[in-house]
Motif scaffolding. Sequence first.
Motif, short mmCIF file in Angstrom:
data_model
loop_
_atom_site.label_atom_id
_atom_site.label_comp_id
_atom_site.label_asym_id
_atom_site.label_seq_id
_atom_site.Cartn_x
_atom_site.Cartn_y
_atom_site.Cartn_z
N SER A 241 -3.06 -23.84 -27.59
CA SER A 241 -3.73 -22.88 -26.71
C SER A 241 -5.11 -22.48 -27.21
O SER A 241 -5.64 -21.43 -26.82
N ARG A 242 -5.74 -23.31 -28.04
CA ARG A 242 -7.08 -22.99 -28.54
C ARG A 242 -8.00 -24.19 -28.37
O ARG A 242 -7.78 -25.25 -28.99
N ASP B 42 -0.80 -26.05 -24.59
CA ASP B 42 -0.04 -24.93 -25.15
C ASP B 42 1.05 -25.37 -26.12
O ASP B 42 1.81 -24.55 -26.64
N ALA C 230 -12.53 -24.11 -21.84
CA ALA C 230 -11.52 -23.21 -22.40
C ALA C 230 -11.16 -22.10 -21.41
O ALA C 230 -9.98 -21.74 -21.25
N THR C 231 -12.16 -21.59 -20.70
CA THR C 231 -11.92 -20.55 -19.70
C THR C 231 -11.03 -21.07 -18.58
O THR C 231 -10.11 -20.38 -18.13
N ASP D 42 -7.40 -21.35 -19.60
CA ASP D 42 -6.76 -20.03 -19.55
C ASP D 42 -6.37 -19.67 -18.12
O ASP D 42 -5.26 -19.17 -17.87
N ARG D 43 -7.25 -19.93 -17.16
CA ARG D 43 -6.96 -19.60 -15.77
C ARG D 43 -5.82 -20.45 -15.22
O ARG D 43 -4.92 -19.94 -14.54
N SER E 214 -3.40 -21.85 -16.76
CA SER E 214 -2.11 -21.60 -17.41
C SER E 214 -1.55 -20.21 -17.11
O SER E 214 -0.41 -19.91 -17.47
N ALA E 215 -2.34 -19.38 -16.44
CA ALA E 215 -1.88 -18.03 -16.10
C ALA E 215 -0.80 -18.09 -15.02
O ALA E 215 -0.57 -19.12 -14.39
#
Length: 382
Positions: free
Chosen positions: A43-44, A78, A357-358, A361-362, A364-365
């Motif tokens: 997740s990074r 992830d 990266a942004t 995150d979106r 995977s929400a």
Amino acid sequence: MCGAHGEIRVHPHLSVVEPRRIFNVPFAAPPPAMKALLLTAPSRLEYVDFPEPSPADDEVLVRVHACGICGSDIHGWDGSTGRRQPPLIMGHEASGEVAATGARVSGWRKGDRVTFDSTISCGACRFCATGAVNLCEDRRVVGVAPKEFRQHGAFAEYLAIPARILYRLPDSLAYDEAAMVEPVSIAVHAVKRAPIAPGATAVVIGSGMIGLLVVQALRWAGATRVIAVDLADSRLELARRLGATHTINSGVSDAAAEVARLTDGLGADLAFEVVGFGPTLNLALNVLKRGGSCVLVGNLSPRTPDFPLQAVVTKELTLLGSCASAGEYPLCLDLISRRVIEVRPMIETVAPLADGATWFDRLSAKDGGRYMKVILAPGRRG
């Protein structure tokens, strides 16, 4: 780490010692750096300078123009699948142009517009000899790093790949559309696995990216009635726009009963399971007529604890696995360029690679399912 005789620098993301000058003996200059989106931990993702690859004798260096974020990238990012072990540059749905060629490469030159198979097949094993390159005994996948291998991918400015898996783009095809050929090839390969008779009824369980492409591939292949099943009305609406003759929201309706009603109690000839989850597999089998066939495309979970063995046996159902694609890229590029299969409605956005990266995150929400295909472009600025 500095000493009296020189300096050794350690790349912070690769843990590789980079010699510059030891005992006052000069070393060759390091390779030029490129920008890349590097998975450094589960997740990074970090946008970093990374050594630009140099093509081997049988390879081509591709300057990447577009690379799509696949659902498998999200589940690898992830750590849930274990197939994206950091450090790794992910990304396998890509297109670009030839930047350089290896010494033994012929037929390609700088500036050629290309895409490539996500599967790096050996070209020499028993399966490759029969054209089943997706079943290659020494198969590697671009942008993937399980325990067996590490193959950096296309979330970067450049990528070196074997010339044998390269394909030329039609002049009319934009780079972002061409980056969709890999998921299109998965859908077309899956549809080719099934016996589609004139007038066939097919049910597609799951109206995500691959499901929507399967819907279109089924219409191309001659299925008369294509029934899309999903939990999201927005996706079902898009499925209708792209060729589904009927849609069912399985969250508010009994999908198996509805399919039975639409087929006068017989059931569907074919079902395509495009999720990879126990309940959806059971639903795909339940909608089939006796003697029907189910193509398994989804690969979300490694096993399902609730398999209806007796129903499969007594209804004499045929189960067909479908893995990646096997030489369908030229066909798929033609289908996309002629708009037989539409990919533009599924492209959510084309974003700079620096914003990758942004977007992970979106996507995977909890509400990430509302987005369709996000494509990252290394050359684009925010």
